[in-house]
Write a protein that holds these residues in place. Structure first.
Motif, PDB file in Angstrom:
ATOM      1  N   ARG A 335       0.831  -1.201   0.000  1.00  0.00           N
ATOM      2  CA  ARG A 335       0.000   0.000   0.000  1.00  0.00           C
ATOM      3  C   ARG A 335       0.869   1.256   0.000  1.00  0.00           C
ATOM      4  O   ARG A 335       0.578   2.228  -0.699  1.00  0.00           O
ATOM      5  CB  ARG A 335      -0.949   0.000   1.201  1.00  0.00           C
ATOM      6  N   GLU A 336       1.949   1.242   0.772  1.00  0.00           N
ATOM      7  CA  GLU A 336       2.833   2.402   0.796  1.00  0.00           C
ATOM      8  C   GLU A 336       3.462   2.628  -0.573  1.00  0.00           C
ATOM      9  O   GLU A 336       3.569   3.778  -1.032  1.00  0.00           O
ATOM     10  CB  GLU A 336       3.937   2.210   1.845  1.00  0.00           C
ATOM     11  N   GLU A 339       0.769   4.123  -2.953  1.00  0.00           N
ATOM     12  CA  GLU A 339       0.375   5.496  -2.637  1.00  0.00           C
ATOM     13  C   GLU A 339       1.517   6.490  -2.794  1.00  0.00           C
ATOM     14  O   GLU A 339       1.286   7.655  -3.138  1.00  0.00           O
ATOM     15  CB  GLU A 339      -0.176   5.548  -1.214  1.00  0.00           C
ATOM     16  N   SER A 344      -3.039   8.165  -8.311  1.00  0.00           N
ATOM     17  CA  SER A 344      -4.088   7.889  -7.327  1.00  0.00           C
ATOM     18  C   SER A 344      -4.982   6.730  -7.726  1.00  0.00           C
ATOM     19  O   SER A 344      -5.701   6.177  -6.887  1.00  0.00           O
ATOM     20  CB  SER A 344      -4.938   9.147  -7.109  1.00  0.00           C
ATOM     21  N   LYS A 347      -3.717   0.493  -7.445  1.00  0.00           N
ATOM     22  CA  LYS A 347      -4.050  -0.323  -6.281  1.00  0.00           C
ATOM     23  C   LYS A 347      -2.905  -1.289  -5.955  1.00  0.00           C
ATOM     24  O   LYS A 347      -2.191  -1.736  -6.855  1.00  0.00           O
ATOM     25  CB  LYS A 347      -5.313  -1.144  -6.545  1.00  0.00           C
TER      26      LYS A 347
END
Length: 551
Positions: A335-336, A339, A344, A347
């Motif tokens: 996830r890091e 992101e 944006s 996934k």
């Protein structure tokens, strides 16, 4: 294999095609349609209604980040090279990006026998290549016969023809493609650029000659190609045989398209902001706000297939240790990475297939971030932390060289972040950057411990082309139960039973940590406000037949 989607798929072993012969067969009935599960968010597009009716004319200037050094659509595998080549060839079929349904293009009808070993097509009449030669059944058969004999630059095209036996031409507009074993993924393969149809003169050329220039039947013609600089396409006069999914018939609106190679992400972004170019590829997260602030449209579509991840050469001792591969996967905070580095819309990976791929199985529970468990796994395997924090066993440091290719701006920052994450559990990840032209030599030679990449395809057979040891086996996997499951899914015409086999294959890959999925690729383009109807196909590659520019 990379952010611009360089395929890491191995070449499939294919039998030599039998000689073609002409036979009489009955006239075919209605179109046979293959329906797949929905593959992503659909055909995102720029444009249109508020800008008024499409205006013909003009040049679309498109900046890309890299050049694979080849303009043969049957041999290129990187998105930045695929983008222009998709425009110069037609395919037998097309695939609806929303429903996954196979639709007519050059072929108006087709039939598949019950065990998926034979496919019979009827071509539309009157189609010609840009050199004036007819696109008939003999021309298509010559293309299909030639693909198995292409070199290592053509892994995608070869993979669609597993167990190919030959093509029988029965009339100028009808032919049958035969396989020695069931090949349920072939029909979807006919919708891809990799099986785009080239003129007989182009087919007869050597691999290297084809990389310098080919002739297709598509809505654009290759005008010029300068390696690592530009690819220029011009409108095909008289074109009238486009995909049934396109918005308008006839010639393209644009007079020409210029693809410029601009490796620096910041320069591409600045060129779009200033109006020097009309569209750019490989958008980074830092580009989103500045571009939208000046009216640039961001077009995005999730890529089906194998997510971005780390793939191992299992003949190298350091990564042949299952504990090392398992710990590396546990030490990555997906996830890091998603992101911090990507746009944006991106996934984290939640399986060995991207979530937009038919028969995807959610494995998010197995792909969670757990640094403590990673450390414990290495402890149990005898990897002891050293004074500098890097682990070692029997005097060997836990140091892995990870090779990546310079064809997307996100590759290096993503791997630098992963490098920092895994160091916290004692793994030294050494990054080695290579030009995209080195992809095939690196894969063939095995001159890598681990590589970074992804493979886009809206069909789960992408697992077989990447991981079966009966293919080129670039990852040097050992033969085992996975081979049988991958072969069975490729031969299973029943959709439900095939999905079950694909699920088994995903489970086996996760159990053995043959790959470490990290993030799902989302293709994001920046498109100027005056540029309309740039669309994505089912594989998230661009289609420019309907594209146009307003004043």
């Amino acid at each position: 294999m990379s952010a611009s989607d360089v395929s890491s798929s191995p070449t499939t072993s294919i039998s030599r095609p039998a000689p073609r012969r002409r036979l009489a067969i009955p006239v075919l009935g209605a179109v046979a349609a293959l329906v797949l599960a929905a593959c992503g968010t659909g055909g995102a597009k720029s444009g249109g209604a508020a800008a008024g009716p499409p205006q013909p004319g003009g040049t679309l200037r498109f900046a890309v980040g890299s050049d694979q050094g080849c303009v043969d659509p049957q041999q290129v595998t990187s998105n930045d090279s695929i983008y222009p080549m998709r425009q110069i060839v037609d395919s037998l079929t097309d695939q609806d990006p929303v429903t996954g349904e196979i639709k007519p293009w050059l072929a108006t009808t087709w039939q598949t026998n019950p065990d998926a070993t034979s496919y019979t097509f009827t071509l539309r009449e009157g189609v010609t290549f840009s050199d004036g030669s007819p696109l008939d059944a003999d021309a298509v058969a010559a293309n299909i016969d030639r693909v198995p004999h292409l070199g290592a630059r053509a892994p995608l095209a070869k993979s669609y023809l597993a167990s190919y036996q030959g093509t029988t031409v029965t009339s100028p507009t009808t032919f049958t493609v035969s396989f020695s074993h069931p090949n349920v993924q072939f029909l979807q393969g006919t919708s891809t650029f990799s099986l785009g149809i080239l003129s007989p003169a182009s087919v007869a050329r050597s691999d290297d000659e084809r990389c310098a220039g080919v002739v297709g039947s598509g809505p654009f013609v290759l005008e010029s190609y300068t390696m690592n600089q530009s690819t220029v396409l011009t409108k095909r006069a008289g074109y009238d045989w486009g995909s049934s999914l396109w918005k308008h018939r006839g010639e393209s609106y644009l007079d020409s398209i210029e693809f410029r190679v601009v490796p620096e992400s910041g320069v591409r972004t600045g060129s779009l902001q200033s109006g020097e170019v009309d569209a750019i590829s490989s958008i980074g997260p830092q580009d989103e706000a500045p571009l939208t602030a000046v009216g640039v449209k961001l077009l995005a579509r999730a890529n089906p297939g194998i997510p971005f991840g780390i793939f191992f050469n299992l003949q190298k001792p350091i990564v042949s240790d299952p504990a090392v591969r398992d710990a590396l996967s546990l030490a990555i905070d997906r996830r890091e990475v998603a992101e911090a580095v990507y746009t944006s819309q991106t996934k984290p990976a939640t399986g060995v297939l991207a979530s937009s791929t038919p028969s995807y199985a959610d494995a998010s529970a197995q792909l969670g971030f757990n640094a403590a468990k990673a450390a414990a796994t290495l402890d149990a395997a005898g990897w002891v932390p050293g004074p500098d924090g890097i682990r070692a066993k029997a005097g060997q440091p836990l140091s892995i060289e990870l090779t990546f290719f310079a064809n997307a701006a996100t590759n290096k920052p993503a791997l630098e972040l992963i490098q920092q994450q895994v160091r916290k559990v004692g793994i030294d990840l050494r990054l080695r950057e290579r030009p995209i032209s080195d992809l095939t030599p690196v894969q063939q030679s095995g001159d890598f411990e681990a590589t970074w990449g992804n493979t886009t395809r809206p069909d789960p057979d992408v697992l077989r082309t990447s991981y079966s040891t009966e293919s080129a086996n670039f990852y040097r996997l050992p033969p085992g139960p996975l081979d049988q499951v991958l072969a069975e899914q490729a031969a299973q015409p029943d959709a439900a039973e095939r999905a079950g086999l694909v699920g088994q294959a995903q489970g086996l890959l996760l159990q053995r940590d043959y790959a470490v999925p990290v993030v799902e690729l989302t293709t994001v383009l920046g498109v100027a406000e005056n540029t309309h109807d740039v669309t994505f196909d089912a594989s998230s590659r661009i289609v420019l037949h309907d594209a146009w520019k307003s004043e």
